[in-house]
Design an enzyme around this catalytic site. Structure first.
Site, PDB file in Angstrom:
ATOM      1  N   ASP A   1      56.485  10.009  13.848  1.00  9.42           N
ATOM      2  CA  ASP A   1      57.669  10.456  13.337  1.00  9.42           C
ATOM      3  C   ASP A   1      58.440   9.279  12.835  1.00  9.42           C
ATOM      4  OD1 ASP A   1      57.728  10.233  16.034  1.00  9.42           O
ATOM      5  OD2 ASP A   1      59.495  11.882  16.127  1.00  9.42           O
TER       6      ASP A   1
ATOM      7  N   GLU B   1      60.532  -1.864  20.224  1.00  5.61           N
ATOM      8  CA  GLU B   1      59.915  -0.666  20.118  1.00  5.61           C
ATOM      9  C   GLU B   1      58.671  -1.004  18.918  1.00  5.61           C
ATOM     10  OE1 GLU B   1      60.791   3.951  18.854  1.00  5.61           O
ATOM     11  OE2 GLU B   1      61.891   2.309  17.880  1.00  5.61           O
TER      12      GLU B   1
END
Length: 632
Positions: A357, A584
Site C-alpha cells: 500500500d 523502512e
C-alpha cells in the site's frame, strides 16, 4: 511511465468501430474508471457489480477516534499531521464521559475547535499513542550471541551487524496491564506475550513484517522472542479466525500476506520444537480456510477446461480506513455515486491487505488512485505464499528433523508447511490432505500466472464483464504485462527453483528486467510517487528473490543472488552510517539513499530491514577484504 492496463479480451466483434464507440460512452459515464488518454482497454464495472461484500463492524471507540482525527486535522492542519496517531490514543476515562467532554468543547461559528482547547482536551482525556505498552528487553537478548554471524569477517561490518542486532531491544514491547483489564479503552489488542514492532509510527506488531523480523531474530539466536511473536499471532487466529493486518482493533477488517506457517516452520527448523508445531497446527488450518473460501476464493478455468482454485485479497470493509480516515475521504471526494465510493473504500482497504500500500500494480490507470481494482486481481505473490515452498536445511540438526525434512523436501509451502507440521506431530491424514492441496496450487500457478516467453509469473486480472465473481475463464491477455518485483516471487517456491529450465529463464528475465539497480531490486519500473513503486526497494522483496535464486543451486543464479544481497547490505550499511538508524525502505538508484513517497513520511527502526540484513549476513557473510562503502 508504462501504460496502465486492464483486460479487454473480446476481439470478436464484427463492428469494431461501434464497439469502441459504445465502450467510450461507458467510460465517459463512469467515475471510477481510468481516463481514456492513459489506459488500454479499461472497462467500467458492469451494473451488476456493487459493493456487496462483507463488512466487519467497528467499535464505538474507533468510530469516536475517527471523529477526533477529523477534528484534529481541521484544527491543526495538514503539516506534520499523522491520522494514525489519533486512533492509537487510549482513553483515561470511560468513552461516554470522554465523548461528553468532546461535545462540550468551545466551537467557533463555523464549528471549529481552537488549537489550545483541543490540545488541552487531548492531554486531559487521553494517554499518548503507544503509552499503553512498555519497552521490554527480551529475556534471550545478549550483546553478542555465541555463534553470531560466523561468516562475517570484516570488522566494520561485524560491528554494524552487532548494532543492528542490538535494535531488537529498542523494538521489543509488552502490552500494559491496563489493556488486559479494560480493553474497551484501547485500540491496542491485549496480546499475551512480548513482541517486536517495526518502529516509528508502527507501534504494534504487524503480520507479514513478523516473518522477516523472525528471520533476523533466528540469526540473533533469540528463539524465545521469535516463539512469542508466533504465540501472539496464533492468539489472533483464535479470536478472529485469521491474523489481523496489525494488533489494533481497527485492523480487524483485513489480514496481510499469510506467512504464519512459514514463521512456525522456520522456528521448528532451528529448534525442533514439536510442541510449538502441535500448538500452531489447528490455527494454521483455520487460517488456510480463511484464504481459500468465501470472498477470497476464485476459480479459473484454463484453456484445457481444467478448474484451478486461487486466492485474492478482499478486505471486509467499505468505509474509510480508521487509521487513514481523513486521507481516504479526501481521495474519494470526487466520487459522487455512493456505491462507487463504497467500492473505492473497499479497494483501498484490500490494497492495504496486500502489504503493497500503495502501488500502480493495483490501479487500472497509473495516474488515477481512484482506479484501484485489487479485488479483481489474482496476485502472483499471495498464491505463492499459500504455496510457500522452500528447502533451507540447517547445517546442524537432529536426526528427527533430518528425517522429516527429507521426507517432505519436494515442497514446503503454507499448504506444505501445514503438511510438514502435521507430519512431525504425527497426523498423517492432515499431512496427506495438504500435500494434495499444494500440488493443486502448484499446477494453478503454472497454468494461470506463468509466462514462459517473458520468463516471469504475471498477476491475473479478472474480467469485470461477468456477474459471477467466483468463476472465470483464463485468457492470456488478462495477464498484467507490467514488470514488478512480485513477478519473480514464485522463484521462492521449491517446485520452481528446483526446475533448472525455469530458473534459467527467470534469471535471464530478471537480469534484463530493469529492476536490478545499484542498491538492490526496485519494486516496479513506474515512478508514481507511491511507496511500493520505483525507485523504492523493500527488504522482503530482496530476500525472497535472493533466497529463491540461491536455493536453485545454479551457479549463475547463485552469483546473481550474492550480488543483489551485497548491494542491499551496502546500502543499508552506508545509510546507517549517515543516519544512525535502519530504514523502512531504500532508494535503489543510489547506494546509501533512503526511500520515500506514499501517504506518510519515511519510517525508521526498522523491523524487517533489520531482519533481512542479518539474514543476508548469516547466509553470505562478508569477507575481510571486501569493501563495504559505496565504491566497491
Amino acid at each position: 511511465m508504462p501504460e496502465s492496463r486492464f483486460p479487454n479480451c473480446d476481439n470478436s466483434s464484427p463492428f469494431p468501430f461501434l464497439s469502441s464507440l459504445l465502450f467510450l460512452l461507458l467510460v465517459m459515464t463512469t467515475t471510477t474508471v481510468a481516463k481514456a488518454s492513459t489506459m488500454t482497454g479499461a472497462k467500467a464495472p458492469p451494473p451488476c457489480v456493487s459493493d456487496s461484500g462483507p463488512v466487519k463492524p467497528t467499535t464505538p471507540l474507533v468510530a469516536f477516534l475517527e471523529k477526533l482525527q477529523e477534528t484534529a486535522l481541521a484544527t491543526f492542519g495538514k503539516k506534520d499531521f499523522d491520522p494514525k496517531y489519533y486512533v492509537d490514543l487510549s482513553l483515561k476515562l470511560e468513552l461516554p464521559a470522554t465523548q461528553k467532554a468532546f461535545d462540550q468543547l468551545p466551537r467557533s461559528a463555523g464549528g471549529s475547535v481552537s488549537a489550545k482547547d483541543l490540545k488541552e482536551y487531548v492531554d486531559e482525556y487521553f494517554g499518548g499513542a503507544g503509552e499503553d505498552m512498555v519497552v521490554a528487553e527480551p529475556v534471550d537478548f545478549v550483546p553478542e550471541p555465541e555463534g553470531f554471524l560466523p561468516k562475517v569477517k570484516h570488522p566494520e561490518v561485524r560491528a554494524w551487524a552487532l548494532e543492528v542486532h542490538s535494535l531488537w531491544k529498542n523494538l521489543s514491547r509488552k502490552v500494559c496491564g491496563g489493556v488486559h483489564k479494560k480493553p474497551e479503552l484501547h485500540t491496542l489488542l491485549p496480546l499475551p506475550e512480548q513482541f517486536v514492532i517495526p518502529g516509528s509510527r508502527f507501534r504494534e506488531v504487524y503480520y507479514w513484517d513478523s516473518y522477516w523480523v523472525i528471520r533476523g531474530l533466528l540469526a540473533s539466536k533469540m528463539y524465545d522472542t521469535a516463539k512469542n511473536i508466533v504465540t501472539n499471532l496464533l492468539s489472533l487466529i483464535e479470536e478472529y479466525g485469521y491474523v489481523l493486518n496489525g494488533a489494533r482493533t481497527y485492523y480487524a477488517n483485513r489480514s496481510q500476506p499469510p506467512l504464519l506457517s512459514a514463521m512456525v516452520h522456520e522456528i521448528y527448523k532451528r529448534t525442533g520444537d514439536v510442541e510449538l508445531a502441535r500448538k500452531a497446527l489447528p490455527a494454521l488450518m483455520k487460517e488456510h480456510e480463511f484464504w481459500n473460501s468465501g470472498i477470497h476464493k476464485v476459480i479459473v478455468q484454463d484453456s484445457e477446461a481444467q478448474n484451478h482454485t486461487l486466492s485474492r485479497y478482499y478486505a471486509m470493509w467499505n468505509t474509510p480506513r480508521p487509521e487513514s480516515s481523513t486521507i481516504d475521504k479526501e481521495l474519494a471526494s470526487n466520487i459522487s455515486n455512493p456505491f462507487e465510493k463504497q467500492q473505492f473504500y473497499r479497494e483501498v482497504a484490500s490494497t492495504a491487505e496486500t502489504g503493497w500500500d500503495f502501488s500502480t500494480r493495483w490501479m487500472m490507470n497509473h495516474s488515477d488512485f481512484t482506479t484501484l481494482a485489487t479485488t479483481w486481481i489474482l496476485p502472483v505473490d499471495l498464491n505463492a505464499f499459500l504455496l510457500r515452498a522452500r528447502l533451507s536445511i540447517p547445517n546442524k540438526r537432529s536426526p528427527c528433523i533430518s528425517y522429516y525434512l527429507q521426507t517432505l523436501q519436494s515442497a514446503l509451502s503454507m499448504e506444505h508447511d501445514i503438511a510438514f507440521l502435521a507430519k512431525v506431530t504425527g497426523d498423517s491424514k492432515i499431512s496427506e490432505r495438504f500435500l494434495k492441496a499444494s500440488e493443486a496450487r502448484h499446477k494453478a500457478i503454472k497454468a494461470v500466472f506463468w509466462d514462459a516467453k517473458k520468463g516471469q509469473w504475471l498477476d491475473y486480472w479478472l474480467n469485470r464483464n461477468t456477474c459471477n465473481e467466483e468463476d472465470h475463464t483464463w485468457e492470456a491477455c488478462n495477464q498484467n504485462q507490467n514488470v514488478y518485483a512480485s513477478n519473480f516471487v514464485p522463484l521462492w517456491l521449491e517446485p520452481f527453483y528446483s526446475d533448472a529450465s525455469v530458473v534459467e529463464k527467470v534469471t535471464k528475465s530478471l537480469r534484463s528486467s530493469g529492476l536490478i539497480c545499484p542498491a538492490g531490486i526496485a519494486t516496479s519500473l513506474t515512478n508514481s510517487t507511491q511507496q511500493w513503486d520505483f525507485p523504492n526497494g523493500w527488504a522482503p522483496l530482496q530476500h525472497m528473490i535472493v533466497e529463491g535464486l540461491l536455493n536453485s543451486g545454479l551457479e549463475e543464479a547463485k552469483s546473481m543472488a550474492e550480488d543483489i544481497a551485497a548491494r542491499w547490505i551496502r546500502t543499508n550499511y552506508v545509510a546507517f552510517q549517515k543516519t544512525h538508524t535502519m530504514h523502512e525502505k531504500y532508494d535503489v538508484r543510489e547506494c546509501g539513499a533512503t526511500g520515500g513517497g506514499g501517504e506518510y513520511i519515511p519510517q525508521t527502526g526498522f523491523g524487517w530491514s533489520n531482519g533481512v540484513a542479518l539474514a543476508f549476513l548469516e547466509e553470505f557473510g562478508w569477507p575481510q577484504d571486501r569493501k563495504i562503502d559505496c565504491d566497491p
